[in-house]
Design an enzyme around this catalytic site. Sequence first.
Site, mmCIF file in Angstrom:
data_model
loop_
_atom_site.group_PDB
_atom_site.id
_atom_site.type_symbol
_atom_site.label_atom_id
_atom_site.label_comp_id
_atom_site.label_asym_id
_atom_site.label_seq_id
_atom_site.Cartn_x
_atom_site.Cartn_y
_atom_site.Cartn_z
ATOM 1 N N GLU A 11 -10.715 3.694 7.732
ATOM 2 C CA GLU A 11 -9.676 4.676 8.052
ATOM 3 C C GLU A 11 -10.360 5.910 8.626
ATOM 4 O OE1 GLU A 11 -6.040 7.180 5.891
ATOM 5 O OE2 GLU A 11 -7.686 6.386 4.697
ATOM 6 N N HIS A 34 0.832 -1.209 0.000
ATOM 7 C CA HIS A 34 0.000 0.000 0.000
ATOM 8 C C HIS A 34 0.863 1.254 0.000
ATOM 9 C CE1 HIS A 34 -3.927 2.019 1.266
ATOM 10 N NE2 HIS A 34 -3.027 2.998 1.310
#
Length: 324
Positions: free
Chosen positions: A192, A11
Amino acid sequence: MTAHLKKAELHCHIEGATPPELALRQARKYGVDTSAIIRDRAYVWEDFTSFVRCYDAVASLFRTEGDYALLAETYLTELAKAGTIYSEIIVSPDHGVTIGLGADAYIEGLAAGMEAARVKTGIESRMLITGIRHLGPDSVIRTAEYAAMRRHPLVTGFNLAGEERMHSVAEFSRAFDIVRDAGLGLTIHAGELSGAFSVRDALDHVRPARISHGVRAIEDGDLVKRLADEGVVLEVCPGSNVALQVFPDFASHPLRRLYEAGVRVTLNSDDPPFFHTSLAQEYEIAFHAMGFSDSEIDRMTKTAIEAAFVDEPTREKLLAALHV
């Protein structure tokens, strides 16, 4: 210390990996004033909205295939110096279209830089094409159609990034069906800025192999168990999470709790210079601030390779290289 450990990353947004020094060189090349976004050789932002604005300004400094080749080669070469054997970069063909370069040239430029880094250092890398959530479902469907059609050998996955609090996950299910049918690996930003519900929605409507971030799943014990039971891999970015105040500090970050609950977790840098981190620093954070042992960190790296969107011969080669 973790400098001796092999590393792997799933990521990282490629424009977000731009070192400020490279951004300044690009700005000089194009005559762009960067005083509002770079001060004392560091990126300037205050919250998620201003971070995105700064990110977009940096991305605008890359305008040609050569620019993107330079960016990819620069980032991957630095990763390799820190012992990284594999990296997946998140890329946005939409940006190539916006700047007039075109999606194909954007991808080809990055691919050239990736190959140059591989030849120079041995690092393997792949691209994940990403749709931009705040541009809406129609835009993401077009990006998915492009990803499904553009069968470049280094394009192996699809992601959905952008403002997580805009649009429901269900609105993007068609886009993910398109890329799933094309055989691409699936991951999606969730958990998130939004809570555990966003992770659950992603599992229900997208059925990804991985979740980008996913750390707020910790707010729901049943969801944590589901992640562990289903073997879904989380691409965890502790430095990013603390920088964006998803969690106030590393002591309160849930990586250790997720790991101990049996969730498959990995270490990642997200947009490293924006968050004053690097993949090597994320490994140090896991060791020093979160109390992970070398063997536990190795296990997370092995998980990253097991979950990588690569062909099986490449995966076997990477697993063999992990302890060479």
